[in-house]
Design a protein around this motif. Structure first.
Motif, PDB file in Angstrom:
ATOM      1  N   SER A  45      -2.235  10.626   0.694  1.00 15.80           N
ATOM      2  CA  SER A  45      -0.947  11.182   0.262  1.00 15.80           C
ATOM      3  C   SER A  45       0.170  10.169   0.459  1.00 15.80           C
ATOM      4  O   SER A  45       1.084  10.058  -0.368  1.00 15.80           O
ATOM      5  CB  SER A  45      -0.626  12.456   1.052  1.00 15.80           C
ATOM      6  N   LEU A  46       0.094   9.409   1.552  1.00 15.76           N
ATOM      7  CA  LEU A  46       1.158   8.461   1.861  1.00 15.76           C
ATOM      8  C   LEU A  46       1.233   7.330   0.837  1.00 15.76           C
ATOM      9  O   LEU A  46       2.311   6.797   0.575  1.00 15.76           O
ATOM     10  CB  LEU A  46       0.925   7.882   3.258  1.00 15.76           C
ATOM     11  N   ILE A  47       0.092   6.950   0.261  1.00 17.94           N
ATOM     12  CA  ILE A  47       0.069   5.806  -0.651  1.00 17.94           C
ATOM     13  C   ILE A  47       0.341   6.191  -2.098  1.00 17.94           C
ATOM     14  O   ILE A  47       0.246   5.340  -2.992  1.00 17.94           O
ATOM     15  CB  ILE A  47      -1.270   5.043  -0.562  1.00 17.94           C
ATOM     16  N   ALA A  48       0.710   7.448  -2.355  1.00 14.03           N
ATOM     17  CA  ALA A  48       1.018   7.862  -3.725  1.00 14.03           C
ATOM     18  C   ALA A  48       2.166   7.016  -4.284  1.00 14.03           C
ATOM     19  O   ALA A  48       3.109   6.686  -3.567  1.00 14.03           O
ATOM     20  CB  ALA A  48       1.397   9.343  -3.753  1.00 14.03           C
ATOM     21  N   PRO A  49       2.109   6.645  -5.565  1.00 17.67           N
ATOM     22  CA  PRO A  49       3.121   5.742  -6.138  1.00 17.67           C
ATOM     23  C   PRO A  49       4.524   6.322  -6.120  1.00 17.67           C
ATOM     24  O   PRO A  49       4.724   7.542  -6.168  1.00 17.67           O
ATOM     25  CB  PRO A  49       2.631   5.542  -7.582  1.00 17.67           C
ATOM     26  N   ASP A  50       5.500   5.423  -6.063  1.00 13.27           N
ATOM     27  CA  ASP A  50       6.908   5.791  -6.181  1.00 13.27           C
ATOM     28  C   ASP A  50       7.599   4.640  -6.893  1.00 13.27           C
ATOM     29  O   ASP A  50       7.561   3.506  -6.413  1.00 13.27           O
ATOM     30  CB  ASP A  50       7.524   6.021  -4.800  1.00 13.27           C
ATOM     31  N   PRO A  51       8.247   4.903  -8.038  1.00 16.73           N
ATOM     32  CA  PRO A  51       8.820   3.811  -8.826  1.00 16.73           C
ATOM     33  C   PRO A  51       9.969   3.087  -8.136  1.00 16.73           C
ATOM     34  O   PRO A  51      10.381   2.010  -8.573  1.00 16.73           O
ATOM     35  CB  PRO A  51       9.302   4.514 -10.105  1.00 16.73           C
ATOM     36  N   ARG A  52      10.491   3.657  -7.056  1.00 20.75           N
ATOM     37  CA  ARG A  52      11.587   2.999  -6.346  1.00 20.75           C
ATOM     38  C   ARG A  52      11.111   1.773  -5.570  1.00 20.75           C
ATOM     39  O   ARG A  52      11.922   0.962  -5.143  1.00 20.75           O
ATOM     40  CB  ARG A  52      12.282   3.997  -5.415  1.00 20.75           C
ATOM     41  N   ASP A  53       9.805   1.652  -5.384  1.00 20.19           N
ATOM     42  CA  ASP A  53       9.233   0.441  -4.793  1.00 20.19           C
ATOM     43  C   ASP A  53       8.530  -0.320  -5.908  1.00 20.19           C
ATOM     44  O   ASP A  53       7.400   0.014  -6.285  1.00 20.19           O
ATOM     45  CB  ASP A  53       8.239   0.785  -3.683  1.00 20.19           C
ATOM     46  N   PRO A  54       9.159  -1.342  -6.473  1.00 21.00           N
ATOM     47  CA  PRO A  54       8.582  -2.023  -7.634  1.00 21.00           C
ATOM     48  C   PRO A  54       7.356  -2.861  -7.315  1.00 21.00           C
ATOM     49  O   PRO A  54       6.659  -3.290  -8.226  1.00 21.00           O
ATOM     50  CB  PRO A  54       9.736  -2.912  -8.125  1.00 21.00           C
ATOM     51  N   PHE A  55       7.076  -3.064  -6.023  1.00 24.13           N
ATOM     52  CA  PHE A  55       5.934  -3.896  -5.645  1.00 24.13           C
ATOM     53  C   PHE A  55       4.781  -3.073  -5.058  1.00 24.13           C
ATOM     54  O   PHE A  55       3.821  -3.638  -4.541  1.00 24.13           O
ATOM     55  CB  PHE A  55       6.376  -4.984  -4.652  1.00 24.13           C
ATOM     56  N   HIS A  56       4.893  -1.754  -5.149  1.00 28.08           N
ATOM     57  CA  HIS A  56       3.787  -0.918  -4.703  1.00 28.08           C
ATOM     58  C   HIS A  56       2.567  -1.135  -5.593  1.00 28.08           C
ATOM     59  O   HIS A  56       2.691  -1.290  -6.810  1.00 28.08           O
ATOM     60  CB  HIS A  56       4.191   0.556  -4.736  1.00 28.08           C
ATOM     61  N   VAL A  57       1.384  -1.137  -4.959  1.00 29.85           N
ATOM     62  CA  VAL A  57       0.132  -1.357  -5.695  1.00 29.85           C
ATOM     63  C   VAL A  57      -0.618  -0.028  -5.767  1.00 29.85           C
ATOM     64  O   VAL A  57      -1.115   0.464  -4.743  1.00 29.85           O
ATOM     65  CB  VAL A  57      -0.734  -2.430  -5.003  1.00 29.85           C
ATOM     66  N   PRO A  58      -0.724   0.597  -6.937  1.00 31.33           N
ATOM     67  CA  PRO A  58      -1.306   1.936  -7.046  1.00 31.33           C
ATOM     68  C   PRO A  58      -2.831   1.923  -7.080  1.00 31.33           C
ATOM     69  O   PRO A  58      -3.452   2.150  -8.122  1.00 31.33           O
ATOM     70  CB  PRO A  58      -0.713   2.461  -8.361  1.00 31.33           C
ATOM     71  N   LEU A  59      -3.427   1.662  -5.942  1.00 29.84           N
ATOM     72  CA  LEU A  59      -4.884   1.667  -5.814  1.00 29.84           C
ATOM     73  C   LEU A  59      -5.333   2.894  -5.027  1.00 29.84           C
ATOM     74  O   LEU A  59      -4.588   3.415  -4.194  1.00 29.84           O
ATOM     75  CB  LEU A  59      -5.364   0.404  -5.092  1.00 29.84           C
ATOM     76  N   PRO A  60      -6.554   3.363  -5.244  1.00 35.92           N
ATOM     77  CA  PRO A  60      -7.047   4.510  -4.479  1.00 35.92           C
ATOM     78  C   PRO A  60      -7.270   4.150  -3.017  1.00 35.92           C
ATOM     79  O   PRO A  60      -7.423   2.975  -2.667  1.00 35.92           O
ATOM     80  CB  PRO A  60      -8.373   4.860  -5.177  1.00 35.92           C
ATOM     81  N   ARG A  68       0.796  -1.223   0.000  1.00 36.00           N
ATOM     82  CA  ARG A  68       0.000   0.000   0.000  1.00 36.00           C
ATOM     83  C   ARG A  68       0.836   1.285   0.000  1.00 36.00           C
ATOM     84  O   ARG A  68       0.536   2.234  -0.711  1.00 36.00           O
ATOM     85  CB  ARG A  68      -0.923   0.011   1.221  1.00 36.00           C
ATOM     86  N   VAL A  69       1.884   1.332   0.845  1.00 33.34           N
ATOM     87  CA  VAL A  69       2.711   2.531   0.957  1.00 33.34           C
ATOM     88  C   VAL A  69       4.095   2.203   0.397  1.00 33.34           C
ATOM     89  O   VAL A  69       4.746   1.269   0.847  1.00 33.34           O
ATOM     90  CB  VAL A  69       2.838   2.991   2.423  1.00 33.34           C
ATOM     91  N   PRO A  70       4.569   2.962  -0.603  1.00 31.48           N
ATOM     92  CA  PRO A  70       5.886   2.658  -1.176  1.00 31.48           C
ATOM     93  C   PRO A  70       6.989   2.829  -0.139  1.00 31.48           C
ATOM     94  O   PRO A  70       6.933   3.721   0.703  1.00 31.48           O
ATOM     95  CB  PRO A  70       6.017   3.672  -2.318  1.00 31.48           C
ATOM     96  N   ALA A  71       7.988   1.949  -0.208  1.00 30.93           N
ATOM     97  CA  ALA A  71       9.046   1.963   0.797  1.00 30.93           C
ATOM     98  C   ALA A  71      10.399   1.671   0.153  1.00 30.93           C
ATOM     99  O   ALA A  71      10.511   0.812  -0.730  1.00 30.93           O
ATOM    100  CB  ALA A  71       8.754   0.931   1.881  1.00 30.93           C
ATOM    101  N   TRP A  72      11.403   2.382   0.615  1.00 33.71           N
ATOM    102  CA  TRP A  72      12.797   2.140   0.224  1.00 33.71           C
ATOM    103  C   TRP A  72      13.650   3.207   0.888  1.00 33.71           C
ATOM    104  O   TRP A  72      13.195   4.343   1.062  1.00 33.71           O
ATOM    105  CB  TRP A  72      12.983   2.229  -1.294  1.00 33.71           C
TER     106      TRP A  72
END
Length: 479
Positions: free
Chosen positions: A238-253, A200-204
């Motif tokens: 705002s926290l769940i906005a996509p970030d390409p540095r986390d390749p497993f992030h799921v961009p859902l509303p 849900r939240v991109p991380a790296w």
């Protein structure tokens, strides 16, 4: 509104005022800074004071608004960041003295997303060594104290975050959670949080030199601790906005869809042989009644086996920790953290070798059982801990201490192993022989449905009230 009172506002209340121009970002941030300077010396929640750069950013945000530029949803809202996440130009210490000079070359996605939304970072918060305790103390920064009193641990590993937000040192506090590190501090301090589900939240962390272990990737998530459940609806999008540095992030509303009716809730008091304290029992009854009054259909029914799932998951995590972290803990950890890890390995015998591969495969079985169950019951109301929150350093007291702190917390780390979201919200203020303390309950939710868990937390909060009403009165009376 007087500057002395601005820090009391929720993030949602602050953002409404700063975005409309009724309150400047500078005023909002300065009030939180003043509160930090007044209270933090006694609590040690914030271990790096970022007042100067926070004031500069607030003035820049005010200037942007004056020029007619768009404002973000968190415009001027003061926040804190945990010291185990990269913030450009600052040390990502993870509570370890040997890492005090590891300066982040860039912002982690969670920091980037908060800044893009207009938030202002006023400080960085304390964590235990390696962010791997449910209490917060370390040789680098020292102990964080619970504002309810020295009889209660502040929780961990996001202990500084929980204390900061509950005392008004920022309206939102960043934290993370691999087995309960958002929910333990929420429960300890009477705060509210939702542990997001996997992806849900991109991380790296840009400062990292190697990828984390697979179970750390699967179980650890980034999130927020708040003092008002509604603030999660404001800030989490705002926290769940996509970030390409986390390749497993799921961009859902954040909101998948408005439900046609309130979801059914499975309600359980099953503690798998651990004693259920009368105050926790009362908190669960209050939470259930609040949901019923809010229109939820609540059935007393046990979900799939949490104990088996949780123990398997944490033993598997200990196997990964033994393989990938043990050398670092021995090289850079204090004697205290080394003893605690040795006890962890006793409480949760590490699964290693071929058995670890089998445990990872079995994870899908447990996740499938919960997925099928949640087709009928999208929410599960349960204890978070079977007993009121433990005292500081309880986990240093051998196997009995670690058993009370983590061994019984199966409803916590089972959700990490499953990758499911889980909110934690106070449902009672208990009067105990050693003093008052909040009692939190947990609301697990169907995958991708963090919003439903937050809705339920709002319904419980509407019945119980915010714990800050009691805490701030206590702090004011004691000076």
């Amino acid at each position: 509104m007087a500057n002395d009172d601005i820090w009391r506002l929720s993030a949602a209340e602050l953002a409404k005022l700063t975005r409309s121009g009724e309150l400047s970002a500078t005023e909002a941030v300065q009030s939180a800074i003043d509160r930090m300077h007044a209270l933090n010396p006694a609590l040690n929640a914030i271990v790096e004071d970022l007042s100067t750069e926070a004031q500069e950013r607030a003035r820049a945000l005010d200037a942007q608004r004056a020029r007619g530029e768009p404002t973000g949803p968190l415009h001027g809202v003061p926040v804190t960041i945990k010291v185990n996440v990269d913030q450009k130009g600052h040390a990502t210490t993870n509570g370890v003295a040997a890492l005090k000079d590891v300066i982040a070359p860039g912002d982690a996605p969670v920091v980037s997303n908060l800044l893009k939304a207009g938030a202002v970072v006023i400080g960085r918060t304390n964590t235990p060594e390696f962010s791997f305790r449910a209490d917060t103390d370390n040789p680098l920064y020292g102990r964080t104290h619970n504002p309810w009193g020295r009889h209660i641990s502040p929780g961990g590993s996001s202990g500084g975050a929980g204390v900061a937000v509950m005392t008004g040192m920022g309206a939102l506090a960043h934290g993370n959670d691999i087995g309960g590190s958002l929910r333990f501090p929420a429960a300890a301090n009477g705060a509210v949080t939702v542990k997001p589900g996997l992806g849900r939240v991109p991380a790296w962390n840009p400062s990292q030199t190697a990828e984390r272990g697979l179970l750390a990737q699967l179980m650890s998530v980034q999130g927020l601790i708040t003092r008002s459940a509604a603030d999660l609806h404001l800030a989490m999008p705002s926290l769940i906005a996509p970030d390409p540095r986390d390749p497993f992030h799921v961009p859902l509303p954040w909101r998948m869809a408005e439900p046609d009716q309130q979801p059914r809730v499975a309600f359980t008091k099953n503690t798998f042989g651990y004693d259920l304290h009368p105050e926790v029992d009362k908190a669960l009854d209050t939470a259930r009644d609040a949901l019923v009054d809010a229109g939820y259909i609540v059935d007393e029914i046990d979900p799939p086996n949490v104990f088996e799932c949780g123990r398997l998951g944490y033993r598997a995590l200990m196997g990964e920790v033994l393989t990938l972290m043990k050398a670092d803990v021995e090289a850079a950890g204090s004697e205290t953290i080394q003893r605690i890890f040795a006890t962890y390995f006793q409480e949760f015998p590490p699964i290693t070798g071929p058995d670890l591969i089998r445990a990872l495969a079995q994870r899908s079985h447990h996740a499938r059982e919960w997925s099928l169950f949640m087709e009928d019951y999208p929410l599960v109301l349960s204890p978070f801990l079977p007993q009121p929150f433990f005292r500081p350093d309880r986990d240093t007291e051998g196997s009995e201490g670690v058993h009370e702190v983590l061994g019984c917390a199966v409803y916590s780390y089972a959700m990490n192993f499953l990758g499911l979201p889980a909110a934690c919200v106070p449902a009672r203020l208990a009067e105990l022989p050693n003093g008052r303390q909040p009692i939190n309950v947990q609301i697990a939710a169907q995958r991708w449905c963090e919003d439903l868990a937050v809705d339920a937390a709002i319904a419980i909060e509407a019945r119980v009230g915010r714990m800050t009403d009691h805490l701030w009165a206590d702090l004011a009376s004691t000076g």
